[in-house]
Scaffold this active site. Structure first.
Site, PDB file in Angstrom:
ATOM      1  N   GLU A  25      -2.559  -4.976   9.786  1.00 19.39           N
ATOM      2  CA  GLU A  25      -1.559  -3.925   9.729  1.00 19.39           C
ATOM      3  C   GLU A  25      -0.950  -3.386  10.609  1.00 19.39           C
ATOM      4  O   GLU A  25      -1.785  -3.314  11.675  1.00 19.39           O
ATOM      5  CB  GLU A  25      -1.697  -3.453   8.127  1.00 19.39           C
ATOM      6  CG  GLU A  25      -2.433  -2.080   8.446  1.00 19.39           C
ATOM      7  CD  GLU A  25      -1.864  -1.050   7.367  1.00 19.39           C
ATOM      8  OE1 GLU A  25      -1.289  -0.182   7.392  1.00 19.39           O
ATOM      9  OE2 GLU A  25      -3.527  -0.566   7.462  1.00 19.39           O
ATOM     10  N   VAL A 107      -0.576  -1.664   3.566  1.00 16.00           N
ATOM     11  CA  VAL A 107      -1.334  -2.373   2.802  1.00 16.00           C
ATOM     12  C   VAL A 107      -0.475  -3.502   2.292  1.00 16.00           C
ATOM     13  O   VAL A 107      -1.241  -4.701   2.083  1.00 16.00           O
ATOM     14  CB  VAL A 107      -2.406  -1.644   2.475  1.00 16.00           C
ATOM     15  CG1 VAL A 107      -2.942  -2.635   1.610  1.00 16.00           C
ATOM     16  CG2 VAL A 107      -3.285  -1.126   3.786  1.00 16.00           C
ATOM     17  N   ASP A 139       2.492  10.184  -7.558  1.00 11.52           N
ATOM     18  CA  ASP A 139       2.083   9.576  -6.364  1.00 11.52           C
ATOM     19  C   ASP A 139       1.413   8.600  -6.681  1.00 11.52           C
ATOM     20  O   ASP A 139       0.002   8.904  -6.241  1.00 11.52           O
ATOM     21  CB  ASP A 139       2.201  10.806  -5.390  1.00 11.52           C
ATOM     22  CG  ASP A 139       2.409  10.010  -3.277  1.00 11.52           C
ATOM     23  OD1 ASP A 139       2.440   9.005  -3.507  1.00 11.52           O
ATOM     24  OD2 ASP A 139       2.261  10.448  -2.287  1.00 11.52           O
ATOM     25  N   LYS A 160      -9.514   7.548   1.631  1.00  9.06           N
ATOM     26  CA  LYS A 160      -9.338   8.908   2.675  1.00  9.06           C
ATOM     27  C   LYS A 160      -9.843   9.585   1.121  1.00  9.06           C
ATOM     28  O   LYS A 160      -9.150   9.470   0.447  1.00  9.06           O
ATOM     29  CB  LYS A 160      -8.159   9.209   3.384  1.00  9.06           C
ATOM     30  CG  LYS A 160      -8.723   8.677   4.574  1.00  9.06           C
ATOM     31  CD  LYS A 160      -7.890   9.680   5.901  1.00  9.06           C
ATOM     32  CE  LYS A 160      -7.901   8.955   6.920  1.00  9.06           C
ATOM     33  NZ  LYS A 160      -7.404   7.636   7.710  1.00  9.06           N
TER      34      LYS A 160
HETATM   35  N1  PSU Z   1      -4.619   5.653   4.731  1.00 10.84           N
HETATM   36  C1  PSU Z   1      -5.349   5.185   6.487  1.00 10.84           C
HETATM   37  N2  PSU Z   1      -4.587   4.902   7.715  1.00 10.84           N
HETATM   38  C2  PSU Z   1      -3.558   4.399   7.678  1.00 10.84           C
HETATM   39  C3  PSU Z   1      -2.646   4.511   5.989  1.00 10.84           C
HETATM   40  C4  PSU Z   1      -3.008   4.700   4.924  1.00 10.84           C
HETATM   41  O1  PSU Z   1      -6.289   6.473   6.570  1.00 10.84           O
HETATM   42  O2  PSU Z   1      -2.609   3.993   8.215  1.00 10.84           O
HETATM   43  C5  PSU Z   1      -1.421   3.589   5.569  1.00 10.84           C
HETATM   44  C6  PSU Z   1      -1.507   2.194   5.134  1.00 10.84           C
HETATM   45  O3  PSU Z   1      -0.485   1.200   5.718  1.00 10.84           O
HETATM   46  C7  PSU Z   1      -1.469   1.901   3.893  1.00 10.84           C
HETATM   47  C8  PSU Z   1      -0.703   3.326   4.170  1.00 10.84           C
HETATM   48  O4  PSU Z   1      -1.060   0.889   3.926  1.00 10.84           O
HETATM   49  O5  PSU Z   1      -0.562   4.321   4.686  1.00 10.84           O
HETATM   50  C9  PSU Z   1      -0.036   3.666   2.558  1.00 10.84           C
HETATM   51  O6  PSU Z   1       0.703   4.810   2.428  1.00 10.84           O
HETATM   52  P1  PSU Z   1       1.770   5.436   1.330  1.00 10.84           P
HETATM   53  O7  PSU Z   1       0.365   6.374   0.438  1.00 10.84           O
HETATM   54  O8  PSU Z   1       3.105   6.337   1.421  1.00 10.84           O
HETATM   55  O9  PSU Z   1       1.735   4.040   0.328  1.00 10.84           O
HETATM   56 MN    MN Z   2       3.337   7.723  -2.015  1.00  6.00          MN
END
Ligand code: PSU
Ligand code: MN
Length: 304
Positions: A25, A107, A139, A160
């Site tokens: 990604e 992702v 969320d 995480k």
């Molecule tokens: N978690 C990490 N590093 C990252 C991400 C998540 O430790 O870079 C990034 C990935 O691209 C993941 C995105 O798909 O954040 C998720 O964002 P959201 O929670 O806004 O869907």
């Molecule tokens: Mn979100």
């Protein structure tokens, strides 16, 4: 092949010859880490995938096209522009293509693009999940729904603990997503090897994981697979220390009123700052470890 996709020659040849390809990604580059560590990480991850016998394909949106396989200049651009690059999840994909914006795939959207290109494996650091305080703001990362419907295997170090991990695991179970531990019985929590959450399946070898994926494909079961690979023992951070830092970062975010797509990048940045870069080093090393195991699973799969 979808007409909006551009494959590099290397990726195209590998796909045509049924050779293992591993997608990567780009949000992890532009929004997940600071420059220049992000571009070094991106290049070395590709190298590790090659050393382990697979072809890397980093994915991003450029000039109205889905680029599958990037040049060093492309990687440098995404890394340097950082948060000026549009973070593209499923919701944003069509608009960023139509408007020809520079976009980094999460992702969720990397899974969509990989699937369109015929790539079955995808390595990253951590997946998105259910955010803490879900009862208030609802969320939930689109990554989880994507895992529920798009057939790509995502190799990560878990999620995480900025997230609500028990709810994240429940959500994946509801969606019918196999969450498979590689040499672990517990869901790894990214910076640490343990979360206290038991997994339904775990294996000691990449061959066995490849066999399970093959059976899933033979059954025609829709949806993705999450393979979780814990951070190496000597790279892991102290649990109490990192959880304290994460708690502070989450509280700070609530005070700053940050939410939506900004939430995850905000937390990642705050954690790097609060740990004086210790978390960044751990983050980079776990990606390398995932690249190695992800490439090995892909190689084993194509031998079956
Ligand atoms: N978690 C990490 N590093 C990252 C991400 C998540 O430790 O870079 C990034 C990935 O691209 C993941 C995105 O798909 O954040 C998720 O964002 P959201 O929670 O806004 O869907
Ligand atoms: Mn979100």
């Amino acid at each position: 092949m979808n007409h909006l996709i551009d494959l590099t020659k290397e990726v195209q040849e590998a796909l045509e010859n049924n050779k293992p390809v591993v997608a990567l990604e780009s949000t992890i580059i532009s929004h997940g880490m600071p420059y220049p560590q992000n571009v070094e990480m991106a290049k070395k991850t590709e190298e590790i995938i090659r050393e382990n016998g697979a072809v890397p394909a980093t994915i991003a949106i450029m000039d109205g096209r889905i680029k599958v396989g990037l040049t060093e200049d492309d990687l440098e651009l995404l890394a340097k522009e950082g948060r000026n690059v549009t973070k593209v999840s499923r919701r944003d994909l069509a608009e960023v293509i139509a408007m020809k914006t520079l976009g980094a795939t999460t992702v969720a959207s990397t899974m969509i693009c990989a699937n369109l290109a015929g790539i079955k494996f995808f390595v990253t650091g951590g997946i998105g999940g259910v955010h803490r305080g879900y009862e208030e703001h609802m969320d939930v990362s689109a990554d989880l729904d994507e895992l529920g419907k798009t057939d790509v295997v995502v190799i990560s170090a878990g999620a995480k603990s900025i997230l609500d991990l028990p709810r994240t695991l429940e959500y994946l179970e509801t969606k019918g997503v196999p969450v498979i531990g590689y040499q672990t019985e517990e869901l790894p929590a990214f910076f640490t090897r343990e979360s206290g959450l038991k997994l339904a399946s775990h294996f000691d070898t990449t061959e066995d994981i490849a066999k399970v994926i093959k059976a899933k494909h033979d059954l025609g079961l829709e949806g993705g697979t999450s393979v979780v690979n814990p951070i190496p023992e000597d790279e892991a951070l102290d649990k109490d220390y990192i959880n304290g830092v994460i708690q502070e970062a989450v509280e700070q975010m609530e005070k700053d009123g940050v939410g939506g797509k900004e939430a995850t990048p905000y937390l990642l940045k705050a954690i790097v700052e609060k740990t004086d870069g210790k978390s960044l080093e751990a983050n980079i090393n776990l990606v390398y470890n995932n690249a190695k195991i992800g490439a090995q699973i892909a190689v084993d799969y194509y031998k079956l």
